[in-house]
Enzyme design. Structure first.
Site, PDB file in Angstrom:
ATOM      1  N   CYS A 285      -4.136  -0.066  -0.049  1.00 43.87           N
ATOM      2  CA  CYS A 285      -4.660   0.653   2.353  1.00 43.87           C
ATOM      3  C   CYS A 285      -4.495   2.550   1.631  1.00 43.87           C
ATOM      4  CB  CYS A 285      -4.705  -0.495   2.805  1.00 43.87           C
ATOM      5  SG  CYS A 285      -5.096  -2.073   2.061  1.00 43.87           S
ATOM      6  N   ILE A 286      -2.739   1.280   2.437  1.00 49.03           N
ATOM      7  CA  ILE A 286      -2.603   3.205   3.513  1.00 49.03           C
ATOM      8  C   ILE A 286      -2.423   4.348   3.025  1.00 49.03           C
ATOM      9  CG2 ILE A 286      -0.955   4.692   4.967  1.00 49.03           C
ATOM     10  CD1 ILE A 286      -0.025   1.026   5.872  1.00 49.03           C
TER      11      ILE A 286
END
Length: 453
Positions: A285-286
């Protein structure tokens, strides 16, 4: 949200009776993609009483699930076996069965290309597979993280090419996944779910389904809004992690401990939220999601300066860590070239076997590019799996962590702070420890051979 009053949609009546299909949990839920997002979601739906049909292109996943076995370490095989035995969970790689579910939830990867642009090939391929078997009344929900507009601009046209119309013949929505692998406090069912639909009917149906699965739903006005919510959550984290990573570099030059600063700052009961530095960003994700918005923003002639700067800072962290490692080894009187380094932790975060975008792989490559030899130890990852960007590391095996093996290394680099590692053993037998997670201090270990980075 729809009420008990029925709404005329095409040739069918969608109202209380259809909502009741989800509210009574009599619907069949199809989930495409049985990885770190799809499998927990499938188990949650099965445990809620739905019949779940999981789809995946990996035949090993399908076979293991149907035999009651989990292939993700933090997900219990007991829970999988119980759902299979109860007849609530079945897995298949036969996508011709996509006509069977009443609701289809899409949980496929959305990576970046080598040029850091969105790769929506999995979403497109999935949409084509659904379109081939799409039938009237089905609810289709995208959960994969993506840029605002994907549901309307990519998914909807492919499905409507069948001649069926969204909001009339089938229903389309977006509800971003919020999984945090290994989080002992929050799981799928205890995390509120944001839901946005292509029209009020789709929103009502998706909301009715997810209300049976999670503690709370958060309806928003459009699918694009829901897509923006997910990106905002991850951009917030990426930017703040970049900030503390940059502060770490500045404060280290001043002889100030960033972790001591954060611990003191977080005592303020308002106006401050602690984020912590590390050796780089990992996970699906990040490190990836913010660049979906960066890419989409170009369509509007907007430059996302904060996002791009945060990406630069976070991407540079492995290089910074290795520089600190080289300096520390050289100061100890041993040349870094030819030295032996043990990287402690290959997973991108503690207590999971998740290797996605792990900075440890970059650290190993950088260490070896500087002329040293690198091994790794990770109790959760016995062997490094194939990855898109670090294929030369595939097949390397975790070395034992014992009083006999640790002294063999000129330095131990703590990259992941797994709980089930004996850090006192490491420090007591290591020649040098570079701690990027502050785990030694948190464990009360004070030793001059432990350096923070």
């Amino acid at each position: 949200m729809m009420t008990n009053q029925s709404t005329q949609l095409g040739s069918t009546i969608v109202g209380h009776e259809v909502l009741e299909l989800y509210q009574s949990r009599n619907a069949t839920v199809g989930i495409i993609g049985l990885g770190y997002v799809g499998l927990p979601l499938a188990l949650t739906a099965a445990q809620a009483g739905f019949s779940v049909l999981g789809f995946d292109i990996n035949p090993s996943y399908v076979d293991r699930l149907n035999h009651g076995e989990s292939y993700i370490k933090h997900i219990s095989s007991t829970a999988v076996a119980r759902a299979v035995a109860a007849g609530r969970l079945e897995a298949t790689n036969d996508f011709s069965r996509l006509s069977e579910p009443d609701a289809i939830l899409i949980c496929v990867p959305t990576p970046l290309t080598q040029h850091r642009e969105p790769d929506l090939s999995f979403v497109r391929d999935t949409a084509v597979a659904i379109a081939a078997k799409l039938r009237g009344g089905q609810l289709v929900v995208l959960e994969s993280t993506t840029y605002p507009g994907t549901t309307d601009e990519i998914l909807k046209p492919i499905l409507e090419a069948t001649g069926l119309k969204s909001g009339k013949d089938f229903f389309l929505a977006y509800s971003p996944e919020r999984e945090d692998p290994g989080n002992a406090t929050f799981g799928t069912s205890t995390i509120p779910k944001v839901v946005g639909g292509d029209g009020p009917e789709a929103l009502a149906l998706a909301n009715a389904l997810y209300r049976q699965l999670v503690i709370e739903t958060v309806p928003v006005s459009t699918a694009a809004t829901a897509e923006a919510v997910k990106l905002t959550e991850n951009i917030f984290r990426a930017v703040n992690i970049a900030l503390v990573n940059e502060l770490k570099v500045v404060y280290a030059a001043m002889g100030i401990d960033i972790w001591e600063v954060i611990d003191a700052a977080k005592t303020k009961p308002f106006g401050f939220m602690p984020f912590y530095p590390g050796p780089g960003l990992g996970g699906h994700c990040i490190p990836i999601d913010p660049f979906y918005l960066t890419w989409k923003a170009r369509e509007y002639d907007i430059t996302t300066r904060f996002i791009e700067l945060a990406g630069q800072v976070n991407t540079h962290m492995p290089y910074y860590i290795v520089e600190r490692l080289v300096e520390a080894v050289d100061r100890s009187g041993r040349p870094f070239t030819g030295s032996q380094v043990l990287v402690l932790g290959a997973a991108y975060k503690k207590n999971v076997a998740d290797m996605r975008e792990s900075p440890s792989l970059k650290l190993i490559e950088l260490i070896e590019a500087r002329g040293a030899n690198a091994d790794y130890h990770d109790p959760h990852i016995p062997e490094l799996p194939p990855t898109r960007q670090h294929g030369t590391l595939t097949g390397r095996r975790s070395v034992p962590l014992t009083p006999a093996t640790v002294p063999h290394y000129d330095a131990v680099l703590i990259a992941t702070d797994h709980d089930d590692v004996d850090y006192r053993l490491v420090v007591s037998h290591a020649k040098l420890v570079l701690d990027t997670r502050n785990v030694c201090a948190r464990a009360g270990i004070v030793d001059p051979k432990v350096l923070k980075a």
